[in-house]
Design a protein around this motif. Sequence first.
Motif, PDB file in Angstrom:
ATOM      1  N   ASP A   9       0.571  -0.841   0.350  1.00 29.82           N
ATOM      2  CA  ASP A   9       0.423  -0.328  -0.100  1.00 29.82           C
ATOM      3  C   ASP A   9       1.163   1.193  -0.142  1.00 29.82           C
ATOM      4  OD1 ASP A   9      -2.340   1.533  -0.351  1.00 29.82           O
ATOM      5  OD2 ASP A   9      -2.414   1.165   2.156  1.00 29.82           O
ATOM      6  N   ASP A  10       2.021   1.695  -1.339  1.00 30.43           N
ATOM      7  CA  ASP A  10       2.446   2.447  -1.133  1.00 30.43           C
ATOM      8  C   ASP A  10       2.764   3.575  -1.640  1.00 30.43           C
ATOM      9  OD1 ASP A  10       2.267   1.833  -3.631  1.00 30.43           O
ATOM     10  OD2 ASP A  10       4.335   1.649  -4.319  1.00 30.43           O
ATOM     11  N   THR A  11       1.239   3.540  -1.625  1.00 29.32           N
ATOM     12  CA  THR A  11       0.402   5.462  -1.635  1.00 29.32           C
ATOM     13  C   THR A  11      -0.230   5.712  -0.959  1.00 29.32           C
ATOM     14  OG1 THR A  11      -1.519   4.236  -3.182  1.00 29.32           O
ATOM     15  CG2 THR A  11       0.179   4.333  -4.477  1.00 29.32           C
ATOM     16  N   ASN A  12      -0.227   4.997   0.304  1.00 28.00           N
ATOM     17  CA  ASN A  12      -0.720   5.541   1.487  1.00 28.00           C
ATOM     18  C   ASN A  12      -0.011   5.548   2.771  1.00 28.00           C
ATOM     19  OD1 ASN A  12      -3.267   6.272   2.931  1.00 28.00           O
ATOM     20  ND2 ASN A  12      -3.928   4.320   3.254  1.00 28.00           N
ATOM     21  N   ASN A  13       0.729   6.701   2.532  1.00 27.35           N
ATOM     22  CA  ASN A  13       1.532   6.738   3.781  1.00 27.35           C
ATOM     23  C   ASN A  13       2.092   8.462   4.278  1.00 27.35           C
ATOM     24  OD1 ASN A  13       3.348   6.249   5.371  1.00 27.35           O
ATOM     25  ND2 ASN A  13       5.427   6.880   4.991  1.00 27.35           N
ATOM     26  N   ASN A  14       0.642   9.325   5.068  1.00 24.20           N
ATOM     27  CA  ASN A  14       0.613  10.594   4.992  1.00 24.20           C
ATOM     28  C   ASN A  14       0.997  11.276   6.132  1.00 24.20           C
ATOM     29  OD1 ASN A  14      -2.387  11.773   2.439  1.00 24.20           O
ATOM     30  ND2 ASN A  14      -2.605   9.384   3.853  1.00 24.20           N
ATOM     31  N   ARG A  15       0.955  12.297   5.981  1.00 24.12           N
ATOM     32  CA  ARG A  15       0.920  13.461   7.374  1.00 24.12           C
ATOM     33  C   ARG A  15       0.238  14.769   6.736  1.00 24.12           C
ATOM     34  NH1 ARG A  15       3.231   9.007   8.118  1.00 24.12           N
ATOM     35  NH2 ARG A  15       5.117   8.419   9.305  1.00 24.12           N
ATOM     36  N   ILE A  16       0.266  15.258   7.694  1.00 21.76           N
ATOM     37  CA  ILE A  16      -0.277  16.475   7.837  1.00 21.76           C
ATOM     38  C   ILE A  16       0.300  17.962   8.080  1.00 21.76           C
ATOM     39  CG2 ILE A  16      -2.127  18.214   9.233  1.00 21.76           C
ATOM     40  CD1 ILE A  16      -3.309  14.937   8.787  1.00 21.76           C
ATOM     41  N   TYR A  17       0.161  18.712   6.689  1.00 22.80           N
ATOM     42  CA  TYR A  17       0.860  19.296   6.158  1.00 22.80           C
ATOM     43  C   TYR A  17      -0.485  20.299   5.872  1.00 22.80           C
ATOM     44  CZ  TYR A  17       3.881  16.357   4.583  1.00 22.80           C
ATOM     45  OH  TYR A  17       5.118  15.308   4.440  1.00 22.80           O
ATOM     46  N   TYR A  18       0.024  21.470   6.187  1.00 21.65           N
ATOM     47  CA  TYR A  18      -0.613  23.376   6.098  1.00 21.65           C
ATOM     48  C   TYR A  18      -0.408  24.208   5.502  1.00 21.65           C
ATOM     49  CZ  TYR A  18       2.572  25.605   9.623  1.00 21.65           C
ATOM     50  OH  TYR A  18       3.719  26.017  10.171  1.00 21.65           O
ATOM     51  N   VAL A  19      -0.750  25.790   4.782  1.00 21.48           N
ATOM     52  CA  VAL A  19      -0.603  26.982   5.083  1.00 21.48           C
ATOM     53  C   VAL A  19      -1.568  28.266   5.606  1.00 21.48           C
ATOM     54  CG1 VAL A  19       0.245  26.516   3.009  1.00 21.48           C
ATOM     55  CG2 VAL A  19      -2.468  26.951   3.052  1.00 21.48           C
ATOM     56  N   THR A  20      -0.572  29.420   6.232  1.00 20.06           N
ATOM     57  CA  THR A  20      -2.076  30.002   6.384  1.00 20.06           C
ATOM     58  C   THR A  20      -1.969  30.771   5.799  1.00 20.06           C
ATOM     59  OG1 THR A  20       0.396  30.982   7.758  1.00 20.06           O
ATOM     60  CG2 THR A  20      -0.126  29.663   9.136  1.00 20.06           C
ATOM     61  N   THR A  21      -3.053  32.285   6.134  1.00 25.02           N
ATOM     62  CA  THR A  21      -3.618  33.441   5.321  1.00 25.02           C
ATOM     63  C   THR A  21      -4.552  33.895   5.990  1.00 25.02           C
ATOM     64  OG1 THR A  21      -4.595  33.837   3.606  1.00 25.02           O
ATOM     65  CG2 THR A  21      -6.012  31.734   5.128  1.00 25.02           C
ATOM     66  N   LYS A  22      -4.711  35.373   6.523  1.00 26.44           N
ATOM     67  CA  LYS A  22      -5.172  36.657   6.701  1.00 26.44           C
ATOM     68  C   LYS A  22      -5.910  36.592   5.908  1.00 26.44           C
ATOM     69  CE  LYS A  22      -1.629  38.060   9.768  1.00 26.44           C
ATOM     70  NZ  LYS A  22      -2.819  38.277  10.425  1.00 26.44           N
ATOM     71  N   ASP A  23      -6.322  36.266   4.448  1.00 27.35           N
ATOM     72  CA  ASP A  23      -7.118  36.918   3.662  1.00 27.35           C
ATOM     73  C   ASP A  23      -7.587  35.911   2.605  1.00 27.35           C
ATOM     74  OD1 ASP A  23      -5.026  37.037   1.677  1.00 27.35           O
ATOM     75  OD2 ASP A  23      -5.220  39.155   1.837  1.00 27.35           O
ATOM     76  N   PHE A  24      -6.910  34.701   2.314  1.00 25.83           N
ATOM     77  CA  PHE A  24      -7.589  34.113   1.864  1.00 25.83           C
ATOM     78  C   PHE A  24      -7.243  33.962  -0.044  1.00 25.83           C
ATOM     79  CE2 PHE A  24     -10.284  32.846   5.253  1.00 25.83           C
ATOM     80  CZ  PHE A  24     -10.368  31.214   5.007  1.00 25.83           C
ATOM     81  N   LYS A  25      -6.073  35.286  -0.297  1.00 33.33           N
ATOM     82  CA  LYS A  25      -6.171  35.412  -1.178  1.00 33.33           C
ATOM     83  C   LYS A  25      -4.233  34.800  -1.247  1.00 33.33           C
ATOM     84  CE  LYS A  25      -9.506  38.754  -1.711  1.00 33.33           C
ATOM     85  NZ  LYS A  25     -10.017  40.670  -2.541  1.00 33.33           N
ATOM     86  N   ASN A  26      -3.831  35.515  -0.358  1.00 34.94           N
ATOM     87  CA  ASN A  26      -2.513  35.028  -0.066  1.00 34.94           C
ATOM     88  C   ASN A  26      -2.030  33.897   0.513  1.00 34.94           C
ATOM     89  OD1 ASN A  26      -1.241  37.566  -1.247  1.00 34.94           O
ATOM     90  ND2 ASN A  26      -3.095  38.539  -0.231  1.00 34.94           N
ATOM     91  N   PHE A  27      -1.080  32.909   0.122  1.00 28.92           N
ATOM     92  CA  PHE A  27      -1.084  31.741   1.533  1.00 28.92           C
ATOM     93  C   PHE A  27       0.712  31.817   1.938  1.00 28.92           C
ATOM     94  CE2 PHE A  27      -4.576  31.695  -0.981  1.00 28.92           C
ATOM     95  CZ  PHE A  27      -5.530  30.619  -0.525  1.00 28.92           C
ATOM     96  N   SER A  28       0.567  30.946   2.769  1.00 27.83           N
ATOM     97  CA  SER A  28       2.320  31.096   3.268  1.00 27.83           C
ATOM     98  C   SER A  28       2.884  29.758   2.593  1.00 27.83           C
ATOM     99  CB  SER A  28       2.435  31.099   4.888  1.00 27.83           C
ATOM    100  OG  SER A  28       1.931  29.323   4.754  1.00 27.83           O
ATOM    101  N   PRO A  29       4.308  29.072   2.309  1.00 26.96           N
ATOM    102  CA  PRO A  29       4.357  28.322   2.104  1.00 26.96           C
ATOM    103  C   PRO A  29       3.944  27.024   2.735  1.00 26.96           C
ATOM    104  CG  PRO A  29       6.332  30.062   2.240  1.00 26.96           C
ATOM    105  CD  PRO A  29       4.737  31.032   2.784  1.00 26.96           C
TER     106      PRO A  29
END
Length: 311
Positions: free
Chosen positions: A160-180
Amino acid sequence: MKKTLITCALFFFILMNAIAQSKKEAYLFAYFKDNGQDGLHFAYSMDAYNWTALKNDESFLTPTVSKDKLMRDPCILRGADGLFHMVWTVSWKSNGIGYANSKDLINWSEQQFLPVMEKEEGVGNSWAPEITYDKKTKTYMIYWSSTIKGKFPETLLKKDDTNNNRIYYVTTKDFKNFSPTKLLYEPGFNVIDASIVNDNNRFILFLKDETREPVQKNIKIAFSDNLTGPYSNASAPITGNFWAEGPASVKIGNEWLVYFDKYTQHKYGAIKSTDLQNWVDVSDKISLPKGLRHGTIFKITKQELNKLQKL
């Protein structure tokens, strides 16, 4: 004179009762059905236990973005700007997620595809995105689970080598500009379906342990003083001896109620707790629309509910 006073008092009582009723809140469950192909569904409840589908359980919003045009795992948050912000899973295999906003949950902005994992090589999926707001920094965090080929080989299964998840994120103040994009949670196992809520300046992370060997497939919990972490080690399972996913939590007074999808049994379950440590199964006390799948629960006003009920 006495009769006039009684009449005025009665009128005042009726008026105040009407105001109180108009301010009364309802709970709304945003969810999808089947594979998410027809879009966004809503059910409401006044007690968070018994739910009724709105609009005859027809879709409120049809998905338009990505080649698969799915709207799975919808997460809706009422923002500090007064708008309802929604993210969702657009496809089983994608490097991005869907986004739209609304003033009234009826009329929605143009749907957008947010390519949150486009700078990563070998991304297999972007699943179950959610949004949480940090009042201290006035920042929104969007987070989801992804598998990146070659990452975390210690928990990779050959079959099952396609299912090995971790949690990732971005932040935003306006839903227009996002962090890396950054890694949010690496618990040492395959993890999906993160859902974070703020409670008394502490952030509570509900998550699914997706480990297949030895099997887990249950809901766990972690904590942090900051929205972007670091989060504690995951707790012992808070759900029972069945496969569970898609935790959706709501706090009623001092009581936590967590819904989850018993997806192999094709039904929903729920547990409650007052201390986030000792949990009682209340699955026999809930009532949900048939076919309801992974979503989120949030509060709306009675006035907002009335508008939805007229559709």
